[in-house]
Design a protein around this motif. Structure first.
Motif, PDB file in Angstrom:
ATOM      1  N   ALA A 106       7.628  13.226   6.207  1.00 53.10           N
ATOM      2  CA  ALA A 106       6.946  13.568   4.945  1.00 53.10           C
ATOM      3  C   ALA A 106       6.272  14.934   5.039  1.00 53.10           C
ATOM      4  N   THR A 107       7.058  15.970   5.217  1.00 53.59           N
ATOM      5  CA  THR A 107       6.506  17.310   5.446  1.00 53.59           C
ATOM      6  C   THR A 107       6.290  18.122   4.170  1.00 53.59           C
ATOM      7  N   GLY A 108       6.673  17.590   3.018  1.00 54.79           N
ATOM      8  CA  GLY A 108       6.429  18.298   1.760  1.00 54.79           C
ATOM      9  C   GLY A 108       6.268  17.314   0.627  1.00 54.79           C
TER      10      GLY A 108
ATOM     11  N   ASP B 235       3.318  14.455   9.063  1.00 55.19           N
ATOM     12  CA  ASP B 235       3.481  14.635  10.510  1.00 55.19           C
ATOM     13  C   ASP B 235       4.584  15.660  10.759  1.00 55.19           C
ATOM     14  N   LEU B 236       4.180  16.894  11.011  1.00 55.18           N
ATOM     15  CA  LEU B 236       5.141  17.976  11.187  1.00 55.18           C
ATOM     16  C   LEU B 236       5.953  17.805  12.465  1.00 55.18           C
TER      17      LEU B 236
ATOM     18  N   PHE C 111       0.833  -1.199   0.000  1.00 54.17           N
ATOM     19  CA  PHE C 111       0.000   0.000   0.000  1.00 54.17           C
ATOM     20  C   PHE C 111       0.874   1.258   0.000  1.00 54.17           C
ATOM     21  N   PRO C 112       0.614   2.204  -0.898  1.00 53.36           N
ATOM     22  CA  PRO C 112       1.379   3.458  -0.894  1.00 53.36           C
ATOM     23  C   PRO C 112       0.975   4.351   0.271  1.00 53.36           C
ATOM     24  N   LEU C 113       1.954   5.029   0.847  1.00 56.95           N
ATOM     25  CA  LEU C 113       1.710   5.925   1.969  1.00 56.95           C
ATOM     26  C   LEU C 113       2.051   7.367   1.584  1.00 56.95           C
ATOM     27  N   TYR C 114       3.326   7.625   1.298  1.00 50.91           N
ATOM     28  CA  TYR C 114       3.727   8.945   0.822  1.00 50.91           C
ATOM     29  C   TYR C 114       4.902   8.786  -0.129  1.00 50.91           C
ATOM     30  N   ALA C 115       5.061   9.777  -1.030  1.00 48.99           N
ATOM     31  CA  ALA C 115       6.090   9.709  -2.064  1.00 48.99           C
ATOM     32  C   ALA C 115       6.978  10.939  -2.006  1.00 48.99           C
ATOM     33  N   ALA C 116       8.269  10.726  -2.244  1.00 54.50           N
ATOM     34  CA  ALA C 116       9.244  11.816  -2.217  1.00 54.50           C
ATOM     35  C   ALA C 116       8.947  12.821  -3.313  1.00 54.50           C
TER      36      ALA C 116
ATOM     37  N   PRO D 214      -7.190  17.419  27.518  1.00 55.88           N
ATOM     38  CA  PRO D 214      -6.553  17.531  26.196  1.00 55.88           C
ATOM     39  C   PRO D 214      -5.271  16.721  26.109  1.00 55.88           C
ATOM     40  N   CYS D 215      -5.020  16.151  24.938  1.00 57.47           N
ATOM     41  CA  CYS D 215      -3.754  15.480  24.650  1.00 57.47           C
ATOM     42  C   CYS D 215      -2.800  16.493  24.009  1.00 57.47           C
ATOM     43  N   THR D 216      -1.530  16.202  24.088  1.00 61.70           N
ATOM     44  CA  THR D 216      -0.543  17.106  23.487  1.00 61.70           C
ATOM     45  C   THR D 216      -0.387  16.874  21.985  1.00 61.70           C
ATOM     46  N   GLU D 217      -0.756  15.694  21.511  1.00 57.89           N
ATOM     47  CA  GLU D 217      -0.676  15.367  20.089  1.00 57.89           C
ATOM     48  C   GLU D 217      -1.999  14.774  19.621  1.00 57.89           C
ATOM     49  N   PRO D 218      -2.476  15.174  18.445  1.00 56.91           N
ATOM     50  CA  PRO D 218      -1.969  16.231  17.568  1.00 56.91           C
ATOM     51  C   PRO D 218      -2.141  17.614  18.225  1.00 56.91           C
ATOM     52  N   ALA D 219      -1.354  18.550  17.751  1.00 54.07           N
ATOM     53  CA  ALA D 219      -1.354  19.884  18.334  1.00 54.07           C
ATOM     54  C   ALA D 219      -2.623  20.648  17.997  1.00 54.07           C
TER      55      ALA D 219
END
Length: 350
Positions: free
Chosen positions: A322-324, A316-317, A39-44, A209-214
């Motif tokens: 995979a931020t871009g 996930d910043l 399964f594909p997730l993210y690509a460069a 509240p949880c700390t993640e996600p922000a």
């Protein structure tokens, strides 16, 4: 690109919704050949090479949903057969202990039936929805986040990304009461403060509240709007009114690509914008959806030798993952929005 019409007008690069979708389908064929049985997730962004998973994690349904959208668009029996084969591979993801299986089951396992492409009954979606509904925690009033991604069974965690997909899936399969209470609890405990809180934990009768996600996570805001839009179609039109009302104070311009997390403006997330485009279609705000799709296609969809890739998505910043990148769910939701804007898919179908 004209709202609700195929082939008229154009994006800044002269593409109609239908033409942009055709461009993205070229990428689907390339991806299919590259990932084989994973399964594909993210690509460069530079190479287009996919990071893949065996079971698909929480994104498995978006790849399968992409294949069903292709089969709907092309009416090709070979494409339908490929989508059916990949649907069978969703069994492991559909059984995972996480509320995000609602995304897997609705956008993947149920998609062929909902889009009118598959002739067979969506047994995996029906059985998976029943199993998901059985995890409802009556004390907390939600379907728990679950343990599949390493979270403990206690305290119970509520996350906004456990709403989208889950609401229409449960309403469609006959567990409407669970869908209603799951949504109502999230709306009660996550809102009504200075900002929407994307995740909370429940212990000793209290939500914290949880700390993640922000707080300020744009994809969380987009998931919430999509869930409300679907609730308006499946549960009560009052939810649509509430969704539209919330947009008067929306944390970013609804026709723009947002920062991945507010205050971290150097990283944007096109996947949040593509989810937003589908939600806008479901709310009947086609002009805004069209304007947003034009931005995504004209400024973030790749052309040249490797066309059809929605770039500048942020997975996930906080962890720098995979931020871009091209993200499989970003591709899927943009394709779904384009199919709705072209008139090929009705917003109530999926």
């Amino acid at each position: 690109m004209s709202a609700k019409s195929a082939g008229s007008g154009g994006t800044p690069e002269g593409l109609s919704a239908a033409a942009a979708l055709e461009l993205m389908l070229e990428r689907v064929a390339v991806t299919e050949a590259a990932v084989r049985d994973r399964f594909p997730l993210y690509a460069a962004p530079e190479t287009g090479e996919w990071t893949t998973t065996v079971r698909g994690s929480w994104v498995a349904g978006f790849w399968v949903g992409t294949l069903w959208l292709r089969a709907r668009w092309t009416r090709d029996a070979r494409h339908r057969a490929v989508a059916e084969d990949w649907t069978r591979r969703l069994a492991a993801a559909a059984a995972a202990d996480t509320v995000t299986r609602g995304l897997t089951l609705w956008y993947g396992a149920a998609a062929g039936h909902r889009l009118g492409v598959s002739d067979s009954a969506p047994q995996l979606a029906l059985e998976g929805a029943e199993q998901l509904a059985a995890t409802f925690d009556p004390q907390a009033g939600i379907l728990p986040w679950g343990t599949a991604f390493g979270a403990p069974a206690a305290p119970v965690i509520a996350r906004v990304d456990g709403l989208a997909g889950t609401i229409p899936l449960l309403a469609w399969t006959g567990t409407r009461a669970v869908a209603e209470r799951h949504l109502a609890t999230h709306l009660r405990v996550c809102s009504g403060r200075a900002e929407w809180i994307p995740a909370l934990s429940f212990a000793h009768g209290r939500w914290e509240p949880c700390t993640e996600p922000a707080i300020g996570w744009s994809r969380g805001d987009a998931w919430r709007l999509l869930a409300l839009a679907d609730a308006g179609l499946w549960l009560d039109t009052e939810y649509s009114r509430r969704a539209v009302e919330s947009m008067t104070e929306w944390p970013w311009p609804p026709t723009a690509v947002p920062a991945a997390v507010r205050g971290e403006s150097w990283v944007i997330d096109t996947s949040a914008a593509s989810i937003m485009a589908v939600a806008l279609c479901k709310l009947g705000r086609f002009d805004q959806a069209c304007e947003l799709a034009e931005v995504l296609v004209g400024e973030h969809l790749s052309a040249g030798s490797a066309p059809g890739r929605l770039l500048n998505g942020c997975y996930d910043l906080s962890r720098g993952v995979a931020t871009g990148h091209e993200l499989i769910w970003g591709d899927f939701f943009l394709m779904l929005a384009l199919a709705m804007l072209s008139g090929e898919v009705d917003p109530a179908e999926l």
